[in-house]
Design a protein around this motif. Structure first.
Motif, PDB file in Angstrom:
ATOM      1  N   ILE A 128      44.650  38.869  42.297  1.00  0.00           N
ATOM      2  CA  ILE A 128      44.386  40.300  42.192  1.00  0.00           C
ATOM      3  C   ILE A 128      44.720  40.951  43.526  1.00  0.00           C
ATOM      4  N   SER A 129      45.211  42.189  43.468  1.00  0.00           N
ATOM      5  CA  SER A 129      45.760  42.808  44.673  1.00  0.00           C
ATOM      6  C   SER A 129      45.359  44.259  44.883  1.00  0.00           C
ATOM      7  N   ARG A 130      44.807  44.905  43.877  1.00  0.00           N
ATOM      8  CA  ARG A 130      44.410  46.301  44.039  1.00  0.00           C
ATOM      9  C   ARG A 130      43.029  46.398  44.677  1.00  0.00           C
ATOM     10  N   TYR A 131      42.849  47.464  45.451  1.00  0.00           N
ATOM     11  CA  TYR A 131      41.599  47.639  46.198  1.00  0.00           C
ATOM     12  C   TYR A 131      40.375  47.577  45.289  1.00  0.00           C
ATOM     13  N   GLU A 132      40.385  48.322  44.199  1.00  0.00           N
ATOM     14  CA  GLU A 132      39.203  48.399  43.342  1.00  0.00           C
ATOM     15  C   GLU A 132      38.848  47.039  42.749  1.00  0.00           C
ATOM     16  N   ASP A 133      39.847  46.202  42.488  1.00  0.00           N
ATOM     17  CA  ASP A 133      39.596  44.893  41.893  1.00  0.00           C
ATOM     18  C   ASP A 133      39.075  43.901  42.927  1.00  0.00           C
ATOM     19  N   VAL A 134      39.684  43.871  44.121  1.00  0.00           N
ATOM     20  CA  VAL A 134      39.220  42.951  45.164  1.00  0.00           C
ATOM     21  C   VAL A 134      37.825  43.362  45.635  1.00  0.00           C
ATOM     22  N   GLN A 135      37.613  44.666  45.770  1.00  0.00           N
ATOM     23  CA  GLN A 135      36.283  45.151  46.141  1.00  0.00           C
ATOM     24  C   GLN A 135      35.238  44.705  45.120  1.00  0.00           C
ATOM     25  N   ARG A 136      35.580  44.800  43.850  1.00  0.00           N
ATOM     26  CA  ARG A 136      34.640  44.392  42.802  1.00  0.00           C
ATOM     27  C   ARG A 136      34.359  42.889  42.860  1.00  0.00           C
ATOM     28  N   ALA A 137      35.410  42.100  43.118  1.00  0.00           N
ATOM     29  CA  ALA A 137      35.225  40.649  43.186  1.00  0.00           C
ATOM     30  C   ALA A 137      34.273  40.255  44.303  1.00  0.00           C
ATOM     31  N   PHE A 138      34.200  41.063  45.363  1.00  0.00           N
ATOM     32  CA  PHE A 138      33.289  40.776  46.473  1.00  0.00           C
ATOM     33  C   PHE A 138      31.878  41.295  46.215  1.00  0.00           C
ATOM     34  N   ARG A 139      31.754  42.368  45.421  1.00  0.00           N
ATOM     35  CA  ARG A 139      30.450  43.026  45.261  1.00  0.00           C
ATOM     36  C   ARG A 139      29.724  42.678  43.956  1.00  0.00           C
ATOM     37  N   ASP A 140      30.475  42.505  42.901  1.00  0.00           N
ATOM     38  CA  ASP A 140      29.888  42.352  41.569  1.00  0.00           C
ATOM     39  C   ASP A 140      29.216  40.976  41.435  1.00  0.00           C
ATOM     40  N   PRO A 141      27.940  40.942  41.030  1.00  0.00           N
ATOM     41  CA  PRO A 141      27.250  39.651  40.845  1.00  0.00           C
ATOM     42  C   PRO A 141      27.906  38.755  39.799  1.00  0.00           C
ATOM     43  N   ALA A 142      28.806  39.312  38.982  1.00  0.00           N
ATOM     44  CA  ALA A 142      29.509  38.495  38.003  1.00  0.00           C
ATOM     45  C   ALA A 142      30.475  37.522  38.662  1.00  0.00           C
ATOM     46  N   PHE A 143      30.771  37.745  39.956  1.00  0.00           N
ATOM     47  CA  PHE A 143      31.653  36.838  40.696  1.00  0.00           C
ATOM     48  C   PHE A 143      30.805  35.965  41.626  1.00  0.00           C
ATOM     49  N   SER A 144      30.968  34.664  41.506  1.00  0.00           N
ATOM     50  CA  SER A 144      30.205  33.719  42.321  1.00  0.00           C
ATOM     51  C   SER A 144      31.089  33.088  43.391  1.00  0.00           C
ATOM     52  N   ASN A 145      30.448  32.306  44.265  1.00  0.00           N
ATOM     53  CA  ASN A 145      31.152  31.538  45.292  1.00  0.00           C
ATOM     54  C   ASN A 145      31.258  30.074  44.904  1.00  0.00           C
ATOM     55  N   ASP A 146      31.235  29.774  43.610  1.00  0.00           N
ATOM     56  CA  ASP A 146      31.294  28.378  43.164  1.00  0.00           C
ATOM     57  C   ASP A 146      32.559  27.672  43.651  1.00  0.00           C
ATOM     58  N   ASN A 147      33.620  28.446  43.873  1.00  0.00           N
ATOM     59  CA  ASN A 147      34.865  27.844  44.354  1.00  0.00           C
ATOM     60  C   ASN A 147      34.705  27.169  45.716  1.00  0.00           C
ATOM     61  N   TYR A 148      33.694  27.590  46.490  1.00  0.00           N
ATOM     62  CA  TYR A 148      33.500  26.986  47.816  1.00  0.00           C
ATOM     63  C   TYR A 148      33.036  25.536  47.735  1.00  0.00           C
ATOM     64  N   ASP A 149      32.528  25.124  46.555  1.00  0.00           N
ATOM     65  CA  ASP A 149      32.121  23.724  46.407  1.00  0.00           C
ATOM     66  C   ASP A 149      33.290  22.781  46.656  1.00  0.00           C
ATOM     67  N   TRP A 150      34.476  23.173  46.184  1.00  0.00           N
ATOM     68  CA  TRP A 150      35.647  22.325  46.426  1.00  0.00           C
ATOM     69  C   TRP A 150      36.505  22.834  47.571  1.00  0.00           C
ATOM     70  N   GLN A 151      36.335  24.102  47.922  1.00  0.00           N
ATOM     71  CA  GLN A 151      37.188  24.684  48.952  1.00  0.00           C
ATOM     72  C   GLN A 151      36.627  24.458  50.361  1.00  0.00           C
ATOM     73  N   LEU A 152      35.312  24.563  50.524  1.00  0.00           N
ATOM     74  CA  LEU A 152      34.688  24.459  51.839  1.00  0.00           C
ATOM     75  C   LEU A 152      33.937  23.155  52.079  1.00  0.00           C
TER      76      LEU A 152
END
Length: 417
Positions: free
Chosen positions: A43-67
């Motif tokens: 995703i590349s538009r401001y409103e979408d990336v902003q939402r991915a950072f703010r909306d509780p529907a998006f988690s940090n589960d990816n960090y389990d394998w990334q970090l």
């Protein structure tokens, strides 16, 4: 009749050489793009990336394998009360009186020591001589670690950042990152245990003794946080300082304005975070189906939010491809808080805990460099190019200036807000 442009590949050499051209195509023609090589939705538009950072529907589960493979389990992977408590344990050291009174002198001392090494020479590489060394030295000093181990710290955080940005899954890069976790643990755990038994006045001792509602950080918690701090704080502040001066040197009239009025440094830093952020992409995982520009992202998939693209979205910023410290559509007052309107520090509950530390380092470093290097200008016809995909910044920044045998401070380092 319109012709659809080909979708850019974020793993291509063309993208690496100029991601900003690719970002324009992605924002306009492919706001939601399935990228098979990384198994993610871009995703590349401001409103979408902003939402991915703010909306509780998006988690940090990816960090389990990334970090976790390189850091261990960090605060970035936590949620709910666990996240709130652990953030409360570490956050006080990075804001207010603790940062201003205890660590601002550490920041200034380290900046002066590095600048003293080249200010009488008349020329320097602001990346190799200052930016890559300054934040790592500051963090090591804050933690009470031996700065003579700088090369080890730098090697570790370089390997970790390479692991995190290993989008092409290079096996050698992955192996180096995994070795770093073992080496860093072998180095840090004995120091943490000693600091518990013999506390001092450093950040590591503070972390060892921090307690909230009967909860303390374990040795592994502290080691993982220190690993994250060295990598995130070193790499991002390194590139932020280098990019700030690259941008100002390429716009001499704005450099002159900042030199004459140091209160403009926070504005210049905020605009640098928008225009050329140190981190160009961050991943998130939606816990439910989410509708974004261009379609629906399925629950459990990985989303790659392109910060570098979102921060130059014309839907949000006027003349977004122009560096302008005087722009009126970027608020400096909130630029280093979770209410920021650029996306370089992420947003919401996982907003960068070290944002004010980075601000302090950049303000102090910029002030002292401008004090010590009169007549500062690029050496050569143009600044060397930026490098990097996951993180990005100038590979070098050769400058010349009037040699100075002694300090002539026109201003004091800015206080921390």
């Amino acid at each position: 009749m319109t012709t659809t442009r080909e979708a850019p590949d974020i793993l291509s050499a063309e993208f690496a050489s100029d991601p900003y051209a690719a970002y324009r195509v992605l924002r306009e023609d492919y706001p939601l793009l399935r990228h098979e090589a990384t198994q993610s939705y871009i995703i590349s538009r401001y409103e979408d990336v902003q939402r991915a950072f703010r909306d509780p529907a998006f988690s940090n589960d990816n960090y389990d394998w990334q970090l976790e493979p390189v850091h261990g389990r960090t605060i970035l992977q936590m949620s709910g009360r666990e996240h709130s408590v652990h953030r409360a344990l570490v956050a006080p050291a990075f804001r207010g009186n603790e940062l201003r009174e205890k660590f601002l002198p550490v920041i200034e001392r380290n900046a002066r020591e590095l600048i003293d090494g080249f200010r009488s020479s008349g020329s320097a590489d602001l990346v190799g001589d200052f930016a890559t060394r300054f934040p790592v030295n500051v963090i090591a000093d804050m933690l009470g670690l031996d700065k003579s181990d700088h090369s080890r710290f730098h090697g570790w955080y370089t390997a970790i950042i390479a692991f995190l940005g290993n989008l092409s899954q290079d096996e050698d890069v992955a192996a180096a990152g995994l070795r770093t976790r073992e080496e860093f643990a072998a180095y840090m755990i004995p120091i943490i245990q000693d600091r518990r038994a013999n506390p001092g006045d450093d950040l590591l001792s503070t972390l060892c003794s921090a307690e909230i509602d009967g909860t303390w950080m374990t040795d592994e918690d502290i080691k993982a946080f220190c690993s994250l701090l060295l990598a995130a704080g070193g790499e991002t502040t390194d590139k932020a300082i280098a990019s700030l001066f690259r941008n100002l040197l390429e716009h001499p009239e704005q450099l002159a304005a900042v030199r004459d009025d140091r209160s403009l440094i926070p504005q210049a830093f905020a605009e640098t975070l928008r225009f050329s952020p140190p981190v160009h992409m961050i991943m998130r995982t939606p816990t439910e189906d989410v509708t974004l520009s261009g379609g629906v992202v399925p629950a459990g998939s990985v989303v790659t939010g392109l910060i570098g693209a979102a921060n130059r979205d014309a839907r949000r910023y006027a003349e977004p491809d122009s560096f302008d410290i005087f722009r009126e559509d970027l608020a400096t007052k909130t630029a280093f808080s979770a209410a920021a309107d650029h996306l370089a520090f992420a947003l919401g509950r996982h907003f960068c805990v070290g944002a004010l530390l980075a601000k302090a380092e950049v303000e102090v470093g910029a002030n002292l460099l401008l004090d010590a290097l009169p007549g500062l200008e690029l050496r050569g016809d143009a600044a060397p190019p930026e490098l990097g995909v996951f993180t990005r910044g100038p590979e070098a920044l050769p400058v010349r200036f009037t040699p100075s045998a002694s300090w002539s401070a026109s201003s004091s380092p800015s206080p921390v807000a």
